[in-house]
Motif scaffolding. Structure first.
Motif, short mmCIF file in Angstrom:
data_model
loop_
_atom_site.label_atom_id
_atom_site.label_comp_id
_atom_site.label_asym_id
_atom_site.label_seq_id
_atom_site.Cartn_x
_atom_site.Cartn_y
_atom_site.Cartn_z
N LEU A 109 0.81 -1.22 0.00
CA LEU A 109 0.00 0.00 0.00
C LEU A 109 0.84 1.28 0.00
O LEU A 109 0.48 2.26 -0.61
N ALA A 110 1.98 1.25 0.72
CA ALA A 110 2.84 2.44 0.78
C ALA A 110 4.29 1.99 0.88
O ALA A 110 4.58 0.94 1.45
N TRP A 111 5.19 2.80 0.30
CA TRP A 111 6.63 2.51 0.31
C TRP A 111 7.38 3.76 0.73
O TRP A 111 7.02 4.86 0.30
N ASN A 112 8.44 3.58 1.52
CA ASN A 112 9.27 4.73 1.84
C ASN A 112 10.46 4.78 0.87
O ASN A 112 10.61 3.91 0.02
N GLU A 113 11.30 5.79 1.03
CA GLU A 113 12.42 5.99 0.09
C GLU A 113 13.40 4.84 0.09
O GLU A 113 14.09 4.59 -0.88
N ALA A 114 13.50 4.12 1.20
CA ALA A 114 14.44 3.00 1.30
C ALA A 114 13.87 1.69 0.74
O ALA A 114 14.55 0.68 0.75
N GLY A 115 12.62 1.72 0.26
CA GLY A 115 12.02 0.53 -0.33
C GLY A 115 11.24 -0.34 0.65
O GLY A 115 10.73 -1.40 0.28
N TYR A 116 11.13 0.11 1.90
CA TYR A 116 10.31 -0.63 2.86
C TYR A 116 8.85 -0.32 2.58
O TYR A 116 8.51 0.77 2.13
N ARG A 117 7.99 -1.30 2.83
CA ARG A 117 6.60 -1.15 2.45
C ARG A 117 5.66 -1.41 3.62
O ARG A 117 6.02 -2.09 4.58
N ILE A 118 4.49 -0.86 3.46
CA ILE A 118 3.38 -1.18 4.35
C ILE A 118 2.42 -1.99 3.49
O ILE A 118 1.94 -1.51 2.46
N GLY A 119 2.19 -3.23 3.91
CA GLY A 119 1.26 -4.09 3.19
C GLY A 119 -0.09 -4.08 3.89
O GLY A 119 -0.50 -3.08 4.48
N TYR A 120 -0.73 -5.22 3.87
CA TYR A 120 -2.08 -5.31 4.43
C TYR A 120 -2.09 -5.76 5.89
O TYR A 120 -3.14 -5.94 6.47
N GLY A 121 -0.91 -5.96 6.46
CA GLY A 121 -0.83 -6.21 7.90
C GLY A 121 -0.58 -7.64 8.33
O GLY A 121 -0.45 -7.90 9.51
N GLY A 122 -0.49 -8.57 7.40
CA GLY A 122 -0.27 -9.96 7.78
C GLY A 122 1.19 -10.35 7.92
O GLY A 122 1.50 -11.38 8.52
N GLY A 123 2.09 -9.59 7.34
CA GLY A 123 3.51 -9.89 7.41
C GLY A 123 3.96 -11.04 6.53
O GLY A 123 5.10 -11.51 6.64
N PHE A 124 3.09 -11.49 5.63
CA PHE A 124 3.41 -12.65 4.79
C PHE A 124 4.64 -12.40 3.91
O PHE A 124 5.54 -13.22 3.84
N TYR A 125 4.67 -11.27 3.21
CA TYR A 125 5.79 -10.98 2.32
C TYR A 125 7.08 -10.74 3.11
O TYR A 125 8.15 -11.18 2.70
N ASP A 126 7.00 -10.02 4.24
CA ASP A 126 8.21 -9.78 5.03
C ASP A 126 8.83 -11.10 5.47
O ASP A 126 10.04 -11.28 5.41
N ARG A 127 8.01 -12.04 5.91
CA ARG A 127 8.53 -13.35 6.32
C ARG A 127 9.13 -14.10 5.13
O ARG A 127 10.19 -14.70 5.23
N TYR A 128 8.44 -14.06 3.99
CA TYR A 128 8.91 -14.78 2.80
C TYR A 128 10.23 -14.19 2.31
O TYR A 128 11.16 -14.91 1.93
N LEU A 129 10.30 -12.86 2.27
CA LEU A 129 11.47 -12.19 1.70
C LEU A 129 12.70 -12.23 2.61
O LEU A 129 13.81 -11.94 2.15
N LEU A 130 12.53 -12.59 3.86
CA LEU A 130 13.63 -12.61 4.82
C LEU A 130 14.82 -13.41 4.29
O LEU A 130 15.96 -12.96 4.39
N ASP A 131 14.59 -14.56 3.70
CA ASP A 131 15.67 -15.40 3.19
C ASP A 131 15.71 -15.48 1.67
O ASP A 131 16.49 -16.26 1.12
N TYR A 132 14.88 -14.69 0.99
CA TYR A 132 14.84 -14.73 -0.48
C TYR A 132 16.02 -13.95 -1.05
O TYR A 132 16.29 -12.82 -0.64
N GLN A 133 16.73 -14.55 -2.00
CA GLN A 133 17.95 -13.94 -2.54
C GLN A 133 17.75 -13.28 -3.92
O GLN A 133 18.64 -12.58 -4.38
N GLY A 134 16.62 -13.52 -4.58
CA GLY A 134 16.42 -13.00 -5.93
C GLY A 134 16.01 -11.54 -5.96
O GLY A 134 16.02 -10.83 -4.95
N MET A 135 15.61 -11.09 -7.13
CA MET A 135 15.20 -9.70 -7.37
C MET A 135 13.78 -9.48 -6.88
O MET A 135 12.92 -10.35 -7.04
N THR A 136 13.54 -8.33 -6.28
CA THR A 136 12.18 -7.93 -5.90
C THR A 136 11.90 -6.56 -6.50
O THR A 136 12.78 -5.71 -6.56
N VAL A 137 10.66 -6.38 -6.96
CA VAL A 137 10.26 -5.11 -7.57
C VAL A 137 8.81 -4.82 -7.21
O VAL A 137 8.00 -5.73 -7.08
N SER A 138 8.53 -3.54 -7.01
CA SER A 138 7.15 -3.08 -6.82
C SER A 138 6.88 -1.98 -7.82
O SER A 138 7.77 -1.17 -8.12
#
Length: 179
Positions: A121-150
């Motif tokens: 829903l929202a991103w700051n200048e450093a690329g951190y985001r506010i999602g829908y509140g479940g933390g699903f992507y933050d948990r998934y991306l913790l160990d993900y090594q590939g490219m991410t884009v929004s």
């Protein structure tokens, strides 16, 4: 401003986009991602199945399939667990969150995913985001090594402080709205 108020404000703003504005943004998002070197090298891309107020990922899904790429989409389980499974338009069900997701349980290992198109829903200048509140992507991306884009609208840029468990998106591409 706390995250819940930012979410509410961004949801209202996104829901206020006209059908035409959303379509232009969605086509732009597809083109921007498909022009990236990471996309062109990728064999497997992950994206989300969009809700009516989000960027329409059907354009990206169609283009990726046409480009011969495997498309994977998220499936959510309890306790904040999310996996990606192969996309099959004929094998979707409406989740308890009101989001379409695959019925399949064929999990694709994160190491096989070359690029993840990350919603929010929202991103700051450093690329951190506010999602829908479940933390699903933050948990998934913790160990993900590939490219991410929004792919976001300009009004989704918002200054807030990330929290320790938040994971930044590597590239945030911003669409300039006309207002």
């Amino acid at each position: 401003m706390e995250k819940s108020r930012i979410r509410k404000s961004m949801l209202a703003r996104l829901k206020g986009l006209s059908v035409e504005e959303r379509e232009v943004w969605s086509v732009w998002a597809c083109q921007v991602i498909c022009q990236q070197e990471a996309y062109q090298r990728a064999s497997t891309i992950a994206t989300f199945l969009s809700m009516p107020h989000e960027v329409d990922t059907s354009y990206l899904i169609a283009q990726a399939k046409q480009d011969g790429k495997q498309v994977v989409v998220p499936k959510v389980y309890g306790k904040g667990r999310m996996v990606f499974v192969p996309y099959d338009a004929n094998d979707l069900a409406l989740s308890t969150f009101g989001v379409w997701e695959p019925r399949s349980d064929e999990v694709i290992d994160p190491s096989e995913i070359d690029i993840i198109h990350v919603p929010g829903l929202a991103w700051n200048e450093a690329g951190y985001r506010i999602g829908y509140g479940g933390g699903f992507y933050d948990r998934y991306l913790l160990d993900y090594q590939g490219m991410t884009v929004s792919t976001i609208c300009d009004f989704q840029r918002y200054e807030f402080s990330e929290e320790e468990f938040d994971q930044a998106v590597r590239e945030v591409v911003c669409y300039e709205t006309t207002d």
